[in-house]
Structure formats: C-alpha cells, structure tokens
Write a protein that holds these residues in place. Structure first.
Motif, PDB file in Angstrom:
ATOM      1  N   HIS A   6       7.831 -14.235   0.447  1.00  0.00           N
ATOM      2  CA  HIS A   6       6.880 -12.914   0.577  1.00  0.00           C
ATOM      3  C   HIS A   6       7.312 -12.125   1.476  1.00  0.00           C
ATOM      4  N   THR A   7       7.555 -10.884   1.310  1.00  0.00           N
ATOM      5  CA  THR A   7       7.587  -9.635   2.240  1.00  0.00           C
ATOM      6  C   THR A   7       6.432  -9.138   2.763  1.00  0.00           C
ATOM      7  N   PRO A   8       5.841  -9.048   3.909  1.00  0.00           N
ATOM      8  CA  PRO A   8       4.832  -8.601   4.309  1.00  0.00           C
ATOM      9  C   PRO A   8       4.698  -7.074   4.084  1.00  0.00           C
ATOM     10  N   THR A   9       3.569  -6.441   3.732  1.00  0.00           N
ATOM     11  CA  THR A   9       3.477  -4.879   3.707  1.00  0.00           C
ATOM     12  C   THR A   9       3.152  -4.517   4.973  1.00  0.00           C
ATOM     13  N   SER A  10       3.357  -2.968   5.179  1.00  0.00           N
ATOM     14  CA  SER A  10       3.382  -2.441   6.362  1.00  0.00           C
ATOM     15  C   SER A  10       1.946  -2.855   6.834  1.00  0.00           C
ATOM     16  N   ALA A  11       0.858  -2.801   6.101  1.00  0.00           N
ATOM     17  CA  ALA A  11      -0.558  -3.153   6.602  1.00  0.00           C
ATOM     18  C   ALA A  11      -0.545  -4.621   7.242  1.00  0.00           C
ATOM     19  N   GLU A  12      -0.028  -5.562   6.472  1.00  0.00           N
ATOM     20  CA  GLU A  12       0.081  -6.643   7.135  1.00  0.00           C
ATOM     21  C   GLU A  12       0.907  -7.064   8.021  1.00  0.00           C
ATOM     22  N   ALA A  13       1.746  -6.349   8.395  1.00  0.00           N
ATOM     23  CA  ALA A  13       2.559  -6.143   9.457  1.00  0.00           C
ATOM     24  C   ALA A  13       1.820  -5.648  10.802  1.00  0.00           C
ATOM     25  N   ARG A  14       1.057  -4.522  10.532  1.00  0.00           N
ATOM     26  CA  ARG A  14       0.285  -4.082  11.375  1.00  0.00           C
ATOM     27  C   ARG A  14      -0.826  -4.791  11.974  1.00  0.00           C
TER      28      ARG A  14
END
Length: 98
Positions: free
Chosen positions: A25-33
């Motif tokens: 799974h590669t996190p989305t930008s929202a998940e990373a934030r």
C-alpha cells in the motif's frame, strides 16, 4: 449446510487478514499529511515532557517550560477540536434517513 461454516471463529479467521496492513500500500497525500500530524502531535508531547522533567529537577529554563506547556496546550486543544468535528460528522451520518 455445514455447521462449521456458521462458526464465529471461522468467520473471524477469514476476516482477520482484512485488518492487516498491506505491505504494497502506498499512502495518498492526505494519509501522509494525517500521519505527519499525528507524529508532530506525539513529538510535541514528548518534548514538553522532557522539558518538564528537566524543569522539575531544577536544571531547566523556566521560560522554556512555559513555552513547552503553551505548545502542548495548543496541540491538545487542536486534537480535541478535530475529534469533536469527527464525532459531529459521524452523528450527522447516523441521522441521515436510510
């Protein structure tokens, strides 16, 4: 019908892999934030604890202690506000007619 297919433990064992983290799974930008926000919150609390312990032992700067406490207060108030907004949104979803 097989009675084993109705067993709760069988259903739980089948659903358990769904709760594990997908290594691909590669996190989305929202998940990373969001993850960065949680990490910042944790770091703020840990730094404030360290400054507080240093001040309590008599080796700390009182101004640093006041600043650390103010940062912690702001971080906790922000977390509580976000939590309240999430709870309100959840309650609004529950009130929607089906």
């Amino acid at each position: 019908m097989d009675i084993r297919s109705l067993s709760a433990t069988t259903g739980y064992a089948a659903a358990r892999p769904a709760t594990k983290i997908d290594p691909e799974h590669t996190p989305t930008s929202a998940e990373a934030r969001i993850k960065a926000s949680f990490e910042d919150f944790t770091n703020t609390l840990q730094q404030s604890e360290q400054v507080s312990v240093t001040a309590m032992t008599g080796n700390g700067d009182p101004h640093a202690l006041v600043q650390a406490l103010a940062q912690t207060e702001l971080a906790v108030e922000t977390a509580v506000t976000v939590r309240n907004k999430v709870v309100e949104a959840y309650q609004e979803i529950l009130r929607m007619p089906v």
